[in-house]
Design an enzyme around this catalytic site. Structure first.
Site, short mmCIF file in Angstrom:
data_model
loop_
_atom_site.label_atom_id
_atom_site.label_comp_id
_atom_site.label_asym_id
_atom_site.label_seq_id
_atom_site.Cartn_x
_atom_site.Cartn_y
_atom_site.Cartn_z
N ASP A 1 0.95 -1.04 0.00
CA ASP A 1 0.05 -0.04 0.14
C ASP A 1 0.85 1.10 0.11
O ASP A 1 2.18 1.14 0.00
CB ASP A 1 -1.06 -0.02 1.10
CG ASP A 1 -0.30 -0.43 2.61
OD1 ASP A 1 0.91 -0.42 2.52
OD2 ASP A 1 -1.13 -0.55 3.25
N GLU B 1 -9.75 -1.50 5.64
CA GLU B 1 -10.18 -1.27 6.73
C GLU B 1 -11.49 -2.29 7.15
O GLU B 1 -12.07 -2.88 5.97
CB GLU B 1 -10.57 0.13 7.03
CG GLU B 1 -9.46 1.19 6.75
CD GLU B 1 -8.71 1.40 7.98
OE1 GLU B 1 -8.86 0.56 8.88
OE2 GLU B 1 -8.08 2.48 8.34
N HIS C 1 -7.33 -4.44 10.52
CA HIS C 1 -6.84 -4.08 8.88
C HIS C 1 -5.70 -4.94 8.53
O HIS C 1 -4.93 -5.13 9.19
CB HIS C 1 -6.98 -2.80 8.60
CG HIS C 1 -5.92 -1.96 9.10
ND1 HIS C 1 -5.97 -0.64 9.79
CD2 HIS C 1 -4.40 -2.01 8.76
CE1 HIS C 1 -4.53 -0.23 10.06
NE2 HIS C 1 -4.07 -1.01 9.38
N ASN D 1 -7.32 -2.51 14.67
CA ASN D 1 -8.82 -2.80 14.25
C ASN D 1 -8.99 -3.96 13.34
O ASN D 1 -9.99 -4.06 12.73
CB ASN D 1 -9.43 -1.52 13.67
CG ASN D 1 -8.76 -0.96 12.46
OD1 ASN D 1 -8.07 -1.62 11.87
ND2 ASN D 1 -9.58 0.24 11.84
C1 GLP Z 1 -0.72 0.38 8.94
C2 GLP Z 1 -0.30 -0.41 7.42
C3 GLP Z 1 -0.23 -1.81 7.64
C4 GLP Z 1 0.40 -2.41 8.95
C5 GLP Z 1 -0.46 -1.58 10.20
C6 GLP Z 1 0.10 -1.83 11.40
O1 GLP Z 1 -1.65 1.17 8.69
N1 GLP Z 1 -0.89 0.02 6.12
O2 GLP Z 1 0.10 -2.44 6.60
O3 GLP Z 1 0.10 -3.83 9.13
O4 GLP Z 1 -0.25 -0.08 9.77
O5 GLP Z 1 1.15 -1.18 11.73
P1 GLP Z 1 2.35 -1.44 12.92
O6 GLP Z 1 2.97 -2.67 12.59
O7 GLP Z 1 3.23 -0.46 13.26
O8 GLP Z 1 1.61 -1.74 14.02
#
Ligand code: GLP
Length: 253
Positions: free
Chosen positions: A65, A141, A136, A134
């Protein structure tokens, strides 16, 4: 799903690196995730590259993404982040690391062409995934269609709040992103989702033990035939049957 529980984030990273290493040796197409969770995995792969000669020179990579509306060279764009945290420290050619074009004038056609580029490259062999608090995955989402394709997504207020730590304030976090869809992600041949820390415990419980539901986009992994979930003990703390999940190595390892 295979559930692997390790004591610490570093042990989670080492296990995930073990999953990825054979694919790197084959010059596979690797799906990369940003966020802080995969960093111990990337650190371990960089160490293996430097100390053990693990080469990524024949690999291709696709990011999950990208923020929409953030310049590519902004330090928090995922384009910049993955180079800083991982691909800039290994021998994969820069041109072999693809990400959605977050600066495109027409985000819908940029999304469609990214989805097409993944297929055209022969698909992703192994996809690394994190998980949002959440539930995702990538930026899919809750309520995202379980068959969704790469598209423009409005970020959930919780995601904006969670990601504000990377910016000076929540106001600076982009409100939209281009993200591979859940259907796109499920086409990868192998999935390795990693989660660490107590803030992910609810999401991990919903992913592993909850119903298949768009309310927890990560539960879509239940539909995949080669999905491995690697968590540390604190992310596993709400699993009702954690003892029985321990240490079943995935069939493909
Ligand atoms: C972001 C990314 C996800 C990731 C998530 C969790 O929103 N788009 O790909 O898995 O955050 O991030 P973190 O690993 O920093 O908790």
């Amino acid at each position: 799903m295979d559930i692997i529980i390790r004591r610490t984030p570093d042990e989670v990273g080492a296990y995930a690196a073990d999953c990825i290493e054979p694919f790197a040796r084959q010059g596979a197409t690797i799906g990369l995730a940003t966020g802080s969770t995969p960093n111990p995995t990337y650190k371990e792969l960089i160490r293996r590259h430097r100390e053990e000669g693990l080469s990524f020179a024949n690999c291709k990579a696709f990011l999950l993404d990208e923020y929409y509306g953030l310049p590519r060279d902004h330090e928090q764009s995922y384009y910049s982040t993955i180079r800083r945290e991982f691909t800039g420290s290994i021998d994969i050619p820069d041109a072999a690391v693809a990400s959605p074009n977050g600066e495109a004038e027409d985000p819908h056609s940029a999304a469609a062409s990214y989805d097409h580029a993944i297929r055209h490259a022969g698909g992703v062999d192994i996809q690394i995934l994190g998980i949002g608090a959440n539930g995702h995955i990538a930026f899919n989402e809750p309520t995202s269609s379980l068959r969704s394709r790469t598209r423009l997504i409005d970020l959930h207020p919780r995601t904006i709040e969670d990601n504000a730590r990377f910016f000076d304030s929540a106001d600076e976090v982009p409100r939209q992103a281009l993200s591979q869809g859940i259907g796109t992600i499920l086409e990868a041949r192998h999935l390795v989702l990693i989660a660490t820390g107590p803030a992910k415990a609810n999401a991990v419980q919903a992913l592993v033990e909850g119903p298949l539901s768009a309310s927890c986009p990560a539960s879509a992994l239940q539909l995949h035939n080669a999905a491995t979930v690697v968590v540390d003990e604190s992310a596993a703390e709400l699993l009702s049957d954690a003892e029985t999940y321990k240490d079943f190595d995935p069939y493909w390892r």
